[in-house]
Design an enzyme around this catalytic site. Structure first.
Site, PDB file in Angstrom:
ATOM      1  N   CYS A 254      14.610  43.924  22.246  1.00 37.50           N
ATOM      2  CA  CYS A 254      14.542  44.154  23.454  1.00 37.50           C
ATOM      3  C   CYS A 254      14.206  42.488  24.165  1.00 37.50           C
ATOM      4  CB  CYS A 254      13.624  45.124  23.870  1.00 37.50           C
ATOM      5  SG  CYS A 254      11.965  44.942  23.287  1.00 37.50           S
ATOM      6  N   MET A 255      13.564  42.935  25.245  1.00 35.08           N
ATOM      7  CA  MET A 255      13.144  41.269  25.900  1.00 35.08           C
ATOM      8  C   MET A 255      12.299  40.626  25.127  1.00 35.08           C
ATOM      9  SD  MET A 255      14.934  41.282  28.576  1.00 35.08           S
ATOM     10  CE  MET A 255      13.980  39.994  29.816  1.00 35.08           C
TER      11      MET A 255
END
Length: 521
Positions: free
Chosen positions: A27-28
């Site tokens: 993810c980020m």
């Protein structure tokens, strides 16, 4: 080898080699690694690896916090290493353990692993899969949101009238086809062909929908929004998988995609658009009503409990809600309120840094994590600073609660504060603000909330954030400044032998934080 490649190799060795990795995604800020044999993972070695902010094991799922940017490069390099060296030997390779920053991160990881002991349950797996549909869209949402914000400012000021239509197209193109991208990602995440999911999602925004009547209701283009597209994409994946099992190979190329679009598209057009439309309107109405009527109290609760949601991973369930609100009204009123949790944590971290700035190990950890926190990435501060120390996590939540109350008060007064994109927080959210009274009021409401969250988090942590025992240990590890007349002859800080004492002294506070988080959940 680049730094990212070296880190990927160390991670590969620590998780048991390529043969022990079942899946990798990111993810980020986090690298998610599914392993076949959890017992083959050298978790202490992974936690001590330089560049790894935190590593948490929950069954077969490893959550490795690396930070934005770096996580993308490491994910690519790790996949490349898996393909090129499938028989790499397992081993624990990394920086030597024992330094206080790594100990803090390890303690934070341990607390999170306990709080997320049910992370492999069906509910959490479903949340992660749904969140994975929207996470790849965040960069485009941020980019288009920033362009839209710039365009709005230029339009309001009457500047560059020949440029604003150009910027309007750049900012709206992606959003007008958001349902297509959601359908593609949904199909991919559930084992189908992305382009078929996109074909089904595209039905929702097709202009011809206005000519279709279902159960006496004439549909409207865009009805159901991203929720309808997500449901249609998931349905397409299941239909396609079924058809591939029952269709002979010789005709599969023609039959499978045709039946998939025909069946999933028909159900989307005939059922899902209407149902998702009702749900979308209900979500929008509920969020608006909550803050318009609950105001400061609702904001206080939302802002105060967001950090525990992040710690347990439950905040991922909010991603489709934010996206639905943006698709429906142009902004999400929830994100600015929830972002106050991270602001309270920044205030807490600054208080710890000022109070124990002679503790070089703790100061180094805070200095490394604080810039990311100011840009909206709060996980390094959670797992590396506030959560391991216990009480600062709670005082950070208190700061977030008061900041959320301020933003909620603006909503209650009729000046709603919204964000036109997700994926940003804290200072990085400033250019992405909008609301019912325009950017100026939204900026005033959000900025006021940030200031209050910073100040309350700072003051609460300074006054109540550290117990006497933890304070004594942190001060004992402090390195004396040169020329200090009362300093000991040699620095005492960061000695490995002091680590067990620090860990033991803060155990009660860490347990208290975990108990509070459990109650919040």
């Amino acid at each position: 080898m680049t730094d990212a490649q070296q880190l990927a190799q160390r991670i590969l060795d620590s998780v048991g080699g390529s043969g022990n990795i079942a899946d990798v995604e990111n993810c980020m800020t986090r690298l998610r690694v599914e392993v076949s044999s959890p017992s083959s993972v050298d978790l202490p070695g992974l936690q001590a690896t330089e560049g790894v902010m935190a590593a948490i094991a929950a069954g077969s799922n490893l959550q490795i916090v690396l930070g934005p940017g770096l996580v993308d490069r490491v994910a690519v390099d790790l996949e490349a290493l898996r393909r090129s060296a499938p028989t790499a030997a397992a081993g624990a390779v990394g920086a030597s353990a024992g330094a206080s920053p790594e100990e803090l991160a390890a303690r934070g990881a341990s607390i999170k692993a306990t709080a997320r002991s049910r992370a492999d349950g069906r509910t959490m797996r479903a949340i992660r899969k749904i969140s994975a549909i929207f996470i790849p869209l965040i960069p485009a949402l941020i980019a288009c949101g920033l362009i839209a914000g710039i365009n709005g400012i230029l339009t309001n000021l009457g500047w560059l009238p020949g440029v604003t239509p150009f910027l309007a197209v750049l900012s709206s193109g992606f959003l007008s086809l958001l349902a297509v991208f959601v359908g593609m990602n949904a199909a991919k995440e559930f084992g189908g062909t992305p382009i078929l999911g996109g074909a089904v999602g595209g039905i929702i925004v097709a202009a011809g929908v206005a000519n279709v009547t279902v159960f006496g209701e004439t549909l409207a283009p865009g009805q159901g929004g991203v929720l309808g597209a997500m449901a249609g994409g998931i349905l397409a994946a299941y239909v396609e998988r079924f058809m591939r099992r029952v269709t002979p190979d010789v005709i599969a190329l023609i039959v499978v995609p045709t039946v998939t679009v025909l069946v999933a598209g028909s159900i989307t057009l005939g059922v899902l658009m209407s149902v998702a439309g009702v749900v979308s309107v209900a979500i929008g109405g509920a969020a608006t009503w909550l803050l318009a009527n609950g105001g400061a109290f609702a904001g206080f609760i939302l802002g105060g409990f967001f950090l525990p949601l992040v710690m347990t991973g439950m905040h991922q369930a909010l991603t489709p809600i934010h996206t639905t609100l943006i698709d429906q009204t142009g902004w999400t009123v929830l994100l600015p309120v929830l972002a106050m949790g991270g602001a309270g944590q920044i205030g807490a971290a600054i208080a710890l840094w000022m109070r124990f700035r002679r503790n070089e190990a703790l100061s180094r950890t805070i200095r490394g994590a604080l810039p990311a926190g100011l840009l909206g990435v709060g996980e390094p501060l959670i797992y590396g600073v506030t959560l391991p120390l216990g009480r600062p996590f709670i005082t950070a939540c208190i700061g977030g609660a008061f900041g959320g109350g301020v933003v909620g008060l603006f909503d209650q007064l009729g000046h709603s504060v919204g964000a036109i994109a997700i994926g940003a927080s804290d200072l990085s959210l400033l250019p992405l603000l909008n609301g019912s009274s325009g950017y100026g009021w939204a900026l005033l409401g959000y900025g006021s909330g940030l200031v209050v969250a910073y100040v309350v988090g700072f003051v609460a942590t300074l006054l109540f954030g550290v117990s006497a025992s933890v304070k004594a240990d942190l001060e004992a590890q402090s390195t004396a400044s040169p020329g200090d007349p009362v300093a000991p002859p040699a620095p005492v800080a960061t000695a490995p032998a002091a680590a067990p004492a620090a860990a033991s002294a803060s155990a009660a506070d860490s347990a208290s934080a975990a108990d509070s988080v459990g109650a919040a959940r």
